[in-house]
Write an enzyme that holds these catalytic residues in place. Sequence first.
Site, PDB file in Angstrom:
ATOM      1  N   LYS A 169       0.871  -1.185   0.000  1.00 57.24           N
ATOM      2  CA  LYS A 169       0.000   0.000   0.000  1.00 57.24           C
ATOM      3  C   LYS A 169       0.900   1.225   0.000  1.00 57.24           C
ATOM      4  O   LYS A 169       1.787   1.352   0.850  1.00 57.24           O
ATOM      5  CB  LYS A 169      -0.876  -0.065   1.252  1.00 57.24           C
ATOM      6  N   LYS A 171       1.302   5.243   0.340  1.00 60.40           N
ATOM      7  CA  LYS A 171       0.634   6.410   0.903  1.00 60.40           C
ATOM      8  C   LYS A 171       0.902   7.604  -0.004  1.00 60.40           C
ATOM      9  O   LYS A 171       2.063   7.979  -0.206  1.00 60.40           O
ATOM     10  CB  LYS A 171       1.190   6.683   2.302  1.00 60.40           C
ATOM     11  N   ASP A 200      -3.365   4.671  -0.728  1.00 63.26           N
ATOM     12  CA  ASP A 200      -4.257   5.307   0.247  1.00 63.26           C
ATOM     13  C   ASP A 200      -4.003   6.811   0.152  1.00 63.26           C
ATOM     14  O   ASP A 200      -2.901   7.276   0.427  1.00 63.26           O
ATOM     15  CB  ASP A 200      -3.954   4.795   1.656  1.00 63.26           C
ATOM     16  N   GLU A 226      -7.792   3.570  -1.846  1.00 61.96           N
ATOM     17  CA  GLU A 226      -8.420   3.812  -0.551  1.00 61.96           C
ATOM     18  C   GLU A 226      -8.644   5.303  -0.304  1.00 61.96           C
ATOM     19  O   GLU A 226      -7.734   6.109  -0.479  1.00 61.96           O
ATOM     20  CB  GLU A 226      -7.508   3.213   0.522  1.00 61.96           C
ATOM     21  N   ASP A 253     -12.432   4.256   3.774  1.00 61.11           N
ATOM     22  CA  ASP A 253     -11.811   4.085   5.092  1.00 61.11           C
ATOM     23  C   ASP A 253     -12.413   5.124   6.057  1.00 61.11           C
ATOM     24  O   ASP A 253     -13.367   4.823   6.766  1.00 61.11           O
ATOM     25  CB  ASP A 253     -10.283   4.195   4.980  1.00 61.11           C
ATOM     26  N   LYS A 277     -11.889  -1.374  10.722  1.00 58.36           N
ATOM     27  CA  LYS A 277     -10.935  -1.089  11.802  1.00 58.36           C
ATOM     28  C   LYS A 277     -11.693  -1.058  13.114  1.00 58.36           C
ATOM     29  O   LYS A 277     -12.663  -0.306  13.255  1.00 58.36           O
ATOM     30  CB  LYS A 277     -10.260   0.267  11.580  1.00 58.36           C
ATOM     31  N   GLU A 331      -3.898  -5.640   6.766  1.00 58.25           N
ATOM     32  CA  GLU A 331      -2.665  -4.850   6.907  1.00 58.25           C
ATOM     33  C   GLU A 331      -2.279  -4.744   8.380  1.00 58.25           C
ATOM     34  O   GLU A 331      -1.847  -3.677   8.824  1.00 58.25           O
ATOM     35  CB  GLU A 331      -2.855  -3.462   6.276  1.00 58.25           C
TER      36      GLU A 331
END
Length: 384
Positions: A169, A171, A200, A226, A253, A277, A331
């Site tokens: 992933k 960022k 993301d 994301e 998210d 989450k 993750e």
Amino acid sequence: LDDASWRIERIHARIVDIPTIRPHKFSFGAINRQSPVIVQLWLANGACGYGEAATIGGPSWNEESPETILHAIQNYLAPAVAGADARRFAEHVQRFDAVCKGNAFAKSAVEMALIDAVARSLGVPVWQLLGGKRIERLPLAWTLASGDSQRDLEEAEQMMQARRHRLFKLKIGARSPADDVAHVTRIARGLDGRASMTVDVNQAWDGNTARQFLPQLVEAGVTLIEQPVAKWDVQALREVTQSLGGAALIMADETVCSAQDAFMLASQRACHVFSLKVAKHGGLLRTREVAAVAQAAGLGWYGGTMLETSLGSAASAHVFATLSDQHHGCELFGPQLLVDDIVEQPMAVRDFELELPDGPGFGVVVDEKRLDRFDRARQGLTPA
Ligand code: MUC
Ligand code: MG
């Protein structure tokens, strides 16, 4: 065990500060340490349950910070359940809502400790109390976020060689969108089809930017995107979801926290996947509620992280183990991003997959000495 043995005797919470192995860069800033709040909850039978809530960069990921989490627990959530029968999880979650609006992260840490204490008293794994285990292992992603393409590529190579990760992933969102596309393209070329790539954006783009640049990311080989837009911009999220036409998947998210958020996104077909989450949903029970909406709507799920230690990561693993097989991996690599841990043995990673733990409780042994060593009050640290 008689009824009196389930009485909640004492709840203790503290912030621990643990440095990261390297700076971890997000669209909103970089972190050099994580500061999870750790809860200990004792029952009359002597069992102690542990809970954790981690945020990222103080209150910069969302409204909660380690300091507000600690405050909510000490002043409102712990007093609301002190003396009660720990087994009544669902009732305690209702009580949390009555005394405290929002503050999902704080609630999740206390709920986690309650469930752990009860599971340990019964000598069962937490997944047993959440519906039973369906999944034994999940593909484990790693986040490349050093801010430097070359360093990210070297890190990815090491992870692939060690057979730990082949799902990366990236960022993005801190630099210009064109620079981000160039960064993603460099990494994709280096990986040369040997690994999957996700990004993301952590809410950094507006709708126009997303419409313009997401196709370029897909062209570079990104398969899962994301939170490209602000958490409130459901209209833009929906537009990009529908315009990608399955070439890549859009994952919510920050937009998907409550079960009501999940229902709204599902009914508008505004994303393909929910990042689950435990912290943002307000606990393990509510994570299952959000997952149930995903399943009912035919959406996928992903086992997200707030970069918890092995304690919060194991708790997340227990709830993920009970969910459907419509997943895109997880993750739960938080422990590996930190210089040290607060448990004796982290969860095992084998052949690019995380092995979901058994019990009792979350199946990890917390090391109290390390908790004391990283305790913010003892280290004399201030907020990051
Ligand atoms: C986020 O927004 O997903 C998860 C992995 C990572 O590197 O940061 C987090 C937060
Ligand atoms: Mg995210």
